[in-house]
Design an enzyme around this catalytic site. Structure first.
Site, PDB file in Angstrom:
ATOM      1  N   LYS A 141       0.825  -1.206   0.000  1.00 40.35           N
ATOM      2  CA  LYS A 141       0.000   0.000   0.000  1.00 40.35           C
ATOM      3  C   LYS A 141       0.860   1.256   0.000  1.00 40.35           C
ATOM      4  O   LYS A 141       1.920   1.299   0.635  1.00 40.35           O
ATOM      5  CB  LYS A 141      -0.913  -0.019   1.231  1.00 40.35           C
ATOM      6  CG  LYS A 141      -1.944   1.099   1.292  1.00 40.35           C
ATOM      7  CD  LYS A 141      -2.771   0.964   2.569  1.00 40.35           C
ATOM      8  CE  LYS A 141      -3.791   2.082   2.702  1.00 40.35           C
ATOM      9  NZ  LYS A 141      -4.549   1.987   3.972  1.00 40.35           N
ATOM     10  N   SER A 174      -9.419   2.221   3.179  1.00 41.85           N
ATOM     11  CA  SER A 174      -8.486   2.881   2.285  1.00 41.85           C
ATOM     12  C   SER A 174      -7.519   1.935   1.584  1.00 41.85           C
ATOM     13  O   SER A 174      -6.780   2.360   0.689  1.00 41.85           O
ATOM     14  CB  SER A 174      -7.683   3.928   3.069  1.00 41.85           C
ATOM     15  OG  SER A 174      -6.890   3.317   4.067  1.00 41.85           O
ATOM     16  N   SER A 222      -9.927   0.178   7.435  1.00 45.56           N
ATOM     17  CA  SER A 222      -9.346   0.227   6.093  1.00 45.56           C
ATOM     18  C   SER A 222      -8.754  -1.078   5.576  1.00 45.56           C
ATOM     19  O   SER A 222      -8.405  -1.171   4.403  1.00 45.56           O
ATOM     20  CB  SER A 222      -8.274   1.324   6.023  1.00 45.56           C
ATOM     21  OG  SER A 222      -8.880   2.589   6.120  1.00 45.56           O
TER      22      SER A 222
END
Length: 466
Positions: free
Chosen positions: A75, A149, A173
């Site tokens: 990420k 996210s 997330s």
């Protein structure tokens, strides 16, 4: 290699000499070439570097570790040496000088980093629609969001581009995109995984962990990355092997379930209520003591909101080009002007109070079963035209069941339970006692065996009744 292979199978085939690391990486790069143009999961694909890294794995005299040769995505909020850590935007331009501690541990275990994945800027919202890259799309139906996210990571794994990827969870997330994309996503205990080089992620809220297609795959990755660092603000209590936990029966557990959200004015979607009720029946059939409870869970807003604003302001202060931040993030920065050091310390004291009240449910129960989100995956564009306040309002249904457990620090997992009539995944949340990831892994593995879920979008398998 088929891209439906997960972490354990990929590593096992490489160890057995049935597959090389280079072949594993090439298969992932082919899948990225095929699927990423439509789904927009990756912000950066490190094709040449991944090939070179894989070649060094194949040339090694002995396997480096349990993830030897396994391709992994990272990420955007995690540092990868030589890549700009964008946090989902355009405000940074200088490449990171070193890997984050998590990436370092992955490489030390033999993993190969194939790229970085998209996220909403600073991970502020539970939908992955950064202006810098455009929206990521759900592989089960590209008209819908994969959540956030860690949305780019979820898309990369659920579509078969990579066996696993690293995400982060500051309000849901990991669990939200896992639930929207049909993956297993465990938010670990606060302090379980080092956040170095950062002492914390949004103070008490943020943690790091993988998204995977199976419980065992998650346990394998966690056994590599878990463990705190001297510079970490938070440290979790020691537990045994996560792989061993995922491989054993959970025993007879006391499981409470509720569909009542902690956010006022939010109603769970009927399909999510049904998924919880169906899972409660299945758990009863598996021999557990399962009861509906009025858990009396507290609203976490008093602790969550100050840390949310403080996290945005801290990260915004650290970027190289503040003026390049998205308008909603700059607005959130201004709205958080009141979050001074004393307010942050007050919020951390509130965190302790909220945690004490929420954890009373575990005086009587070993595990709490809830929905993951109140809403079904929205159509792409849910954040279009939104300022900070409207974005927060549109995010509330997604975090109504998840954000509390970021405040308390408890481990919590999104566990797939098939597909809804709309063709999109269904999921439930299992919440454990503090420092009790092993029970969640054992119970999740039992559910996975009793009700297998599709491993890759488009691969229809047994999906259960939910």
């Amino acid at each position: 290699m088929t891209t439906t292979w997960g972490v354990a199978e990929t590593a096992g085939r490489i160890a057995a000499g049935e597959l090389t690391a280079v072949q594993a990486v090439e298969a992932c790069l082919d899948a990225i070439d095929s699927r990423n143009p439509e789904l927009n999961a990756f912000s950066v694909v490190l094709a040449d570097r991944a090939r070179a890294e894989a070649a060094t794995r194949d040339d090694a005299a002995a396997p480096l570790g349990p993830l030897h040769g396994v391709p992994i995505a990272i990420k955007e909020e995690n540092d990868v040496e030589g890549c700009v850590t964008t946090f989902g935007g355009k405000a940074n331009t200088t490449p990171a000088a070193a890997d984050s501690e998590v990436v370092r541990r992955l490489r030390a275990a033999g993993a190969v980093i194939v790229g970085k994945t998209s996220m909403p800027e600073f991970g502020a919202w539970p939908y992955t629609e950064p202006r810098s890259l455009g929206p990521a799309r759900n592989p089960w139906d590209p008209a819908h969001t994969p959540g956030g996210s860690s949305g780019g990571t979820a898309v990369a794994v659920a579509s078969g581009m990579v066996p696993t990827g690293i995400g982060g969870d500051g309000g849901g997330s990991i669990r939200i995109p896992a639930s929207y994309c049909g993956l297993f996503g465990l938010k670990p205990q606060r302090g379980r995984v080092s956040t170095a080089p950062n002492p914390h992620l949004w103070w008490a809220l943020g943690v790091i962990g993988p998204l995977t297609r199976s419980v065992l795959d998650s346990a394998l990755v966690y056994d590599v990355i878990r463990g705190s660092h001297d510079g970490d603000r938070f440290h979790a209590a020691e537990t045994g092997s996560f792989v061993e936990a995922a491989s054993r029966e959970p025993g007879r557990l006391r499981i409470g379930w509720t569909v009542k959200p902690t956010s006022k004015g939010v109603r769970p979607h009927p399909l999510h209520v049904q998924a919880v009720e169906d899972t409660a029946r299945l758990l009863t059939e598996l021999g557990h003591d399962v009861r509906q409870v009025d858990a009396g869970l507290p609203d976490p807003a008093a602790a969550f909101v100050p840390q949310f604003f403080a996290g945005i302001r801290t990260e915004a202060d650290a970027v190289e080009h503040y003026e390049r931040l998205e308008p909603s993030i700059r607005q959130a920065y201004r709205l958080g002007f009141w979050v001074r050091p004393r307010v942050i310390e007050w919020a951390l004291r509130q965190t302790e109070r909220v945690s004490a009240k929420a954890n009373r449910v575990f005086d009587e129960y070993d595990v709490l079963l809830t929905p993951v989100t109140a809403n079904r995956p929205p159509k792409v564009g849910v954040l279009e035209g939104a300022n900070a306040l409207t974005a927060a309002l549109r995010s509330t249904p997604a975090i109504a069941y998840t954000a509390l457990w970021n405040v308390t620090g408890n481990p919590a997992a999104a566990v797939p339970c098939g597909l809804g009539p709309d063709g999109l995944p269904l999921s439930v949340q299992l919440v454990g006692r503090l420092d009790d990831e092993p029970t969640l892994l054992s119970l999740s593995a039992q559910l996975e065996a009793a009700r297998p879920w599709p491993l890759v979008s488009g691969a229809r398998g047994t999906t259960g009744d939910a």
